[in-house]
Design a protein around this motif. Structure first.
Motif, PDB file in Angstrom:
ATOM      1  N   UNK A  12       0.859  -1.190   0.000  1.00 51.39           N
ATOM      2  CA  UNK A  12       0.000   0.000   0.000  1.00 51.39           C
ATOM      3  C   UNK A  12       0.888   1.230   0.000  1.00 51.39           C
ATOM      4  N   UNK A  13       0.345   2.402  -0.355  1.00 49.72           N
ATOM      5  CA  UNK A  13       1.174   3.615  -0.316  1.00 49.72           C
ATOM      6  C   UNK A  13       1.606   3.955   1.118  1.00 49.72           C
ATOM      7  N   UNK A  14       2.756   4.544   1.246  1.00 51.35           N
ATOM      8  CA  UNK A  14       3.189   5.076   2.526  1.00 51.35           C
ATOM      9  C   UNK A  14       2.489   6.414   2.706  1.00 51.35           C
ATOM     10  N   UNK A  15       2.015   6.685   3.922  1.00 51.16           N
ATOM     11  CA  UNK A  15       1.242   7.906   4.133  1.00 51.16           C
ATOM     12  C   UNK A  15       1.645   8.607   5.429  1.00 51.16           C
ATOM     13  N   UNK A  16       1.285   9.877   5.486  1.00 46.76           N
ATOM     14  CA  UNK A  16       1.539  10.662   6.694  1.00 46.76           C
ATOM     15  C   UNK A  16       0.883   9.955   7.876  1.00 46.76           C
ATOM     16  N   UNK A  17       1.621   9.907   8.969  1.00 54.16           N
ATOM     17  CA  UNK A  17       1.132   9.246  10.173  1.00 54.16           C
ATOM     18  C   UNK A  17       1.706   7.853  10.363  1.00 54.16           C
ATOM     19  N   UNK A  18       2.239   7.263   9.302  1.00 51.71           N
ATOM     20  CA  UNK A  18       2.873   5.949   9.451  1.00 51.71           C
ATOM     21  C   UNK A  18       4.115   6.085  10.325  1.00 51.71           C
ATOM     22  N   UNK A  19       4.318   5.117  11.187  1.00 49.50           N
ATOM     23  CA  UNK A  19       5.552   5.001  11.951  1.00 49.50           C
ATOM     24  C   UNK A  19       6.141   3.667  11.518  1.00 49.50           C
ATOM     25  N   UNK A  20       7.341   3.727  10.924  1.00 48.65           N
ATOM     26  CA  UNK A  20       7.858   2.613  10.131  1.00 48.65           C
ATOM     27  C   UNK A  20       9.179   2.073  10.677  1.00 48.65           C
ATOM     28  N   UNK A  21       9.269   0.745  10.701  1.00 45.03           N
ATOM     29  CA  UNK A  21      10.532   0.060  10.966  1.00 45.03           C
ATOM     30  C   UNK A  21      11.080  -0.434   9.640  1.00 45.03           C
ATOM     31  N   UNK A  22      12.398  -0.511   9.559  1.00 43.62           N
ATOM     32  CA  UNK A  22      13.048  -0.979   8.334  1.00 43.62           C
ATOM     33  C   UNK A  22      14.089  -2.036   8.696  1.00 43.62           C
ATOM     34  N   UNK A  23      14.007  -3.170   8.011  1.00 40.82           N
ATOM     35  CA  UNK A  23      14.980  -4.242   8.178  1.00 40.82           C
ATOM     36  C   UNK A  23      15.623  -4.483   6.816  1.00 40.82           C
ATOM     37  N   UNK A  24      16.940  -4.316   6.738  1.00 38.47           N
ATOM     38  CA  UNK A  24      17.682  -4.464   5.485  1.00 38.47           C
ATOM     39  C   UNK A  24      18.561  -5.711   5.565  1.00 38.47           C
ATOM     40  N   UNK A  25      18.510  -6.513   4.503  1.00 39.56           N
ATOM     41  CA  UNK A  25      19.271  -7.759   4.435  1.00 39.56           C
ATOM     42  C   UNK A  25      20.123  -7.766   3.168  1.00 39.56           C
ATOM     43  N   UNK A  26      21.378  -8.202   3.286  1.00 38.72           N
ATOM     44  CA  UNK A  26      22.209  -8.417   2.106  1.00 38.72           C
ATOM     45  C   UNK A  26      21.766  -9.747   1.510  1.00 38.72           C
ATOM     46  N   UNK A  27      21.156  -9.699   0.330  1.00 40.41           N
ATOM     47  CA  UNK A  27      20.571 -10.906  -0.263  1.00 40.41           C
ATOM     48  C   UNK A  27      21.416 -11.531  -1.365  1.00 40.41           C
TER      49      UNK A  27
END
Length: 154
Positions: free
Chosen positions: A95-110
């Motif tokens: 879904x689109x990212x929108x104002x009010x979202x509080x987001x975690x990010x997990x990055x993996x070397x694939x």
């Protein structure tokens, strides 16, 4: 010197959640010169079927670069930043990212591989709300020019 293959599968998590605000969305839209009103005006976003202003599709690069940045500066990875270029970026949205979202990010070397005299490293970032709702998966390909060792070029 070749990129350290032992880093394949290594995970980097954002140290704290990122709060998506109308101001940050507007600043990003201004930086990429995109005048779309759904990035600036709540009424326009609501008229388009969104609960609030939404972020441009490339906005998550802000959060994905944090994980990539952690990897890039790790000396044990042996990535020569001075020879690195950005090869590709992909986004797969739930879904689109929108104002009010509080987001975690997990990055993996694939993926880490050699191609000719170059080395390629792929990083995948999963961005989800703090409640666990998936928003977007990004894939970032980095190319280290002339980084492969002679034995790996066969």
């Amino acid at each position: 010197m070749a990129i350290n293959r032992d880093f394949l599968g290594r995970v980097y998590e954002s140290p704290q959640p990122y709060e998506v605000t109308r101001g940050k969305i507007r600043e990003f839209a201004d930086a990429i010169s995109d005048p779309n009103p759904v990035y600036r005006d709540r009424a326009s976003a609501e008229a388009a079927g969104h609960a609030d202003v939404i972020a441009p599709p490339t906005f998550p690069i802000i959060m994905g670069m944090e994980g990539a940045g952690q990897a890039i500066v790790d000396p044990d990875l042996r990535l020569d930043y001075s020879m690195m270029v950005h090869g590709e970026q992909r986004f797969s949205y739930s879904r689109p990212m929108r104002a009010g979202d509080v987001v975690n990010c997990v990055t993996t070397i694939t993926e880490i591989k050699s191609l000719g005299r170059n080395e390629l490293i792929t990083l995948k970032s999963e961005l989800s709300t703090v409640e666990g709702e998936h928003i977007v998966t990004t894939r970032n390909l980095l190319v280290v020019r002339d980084g492969a060792e002679p034995a790996e070029q066969k």
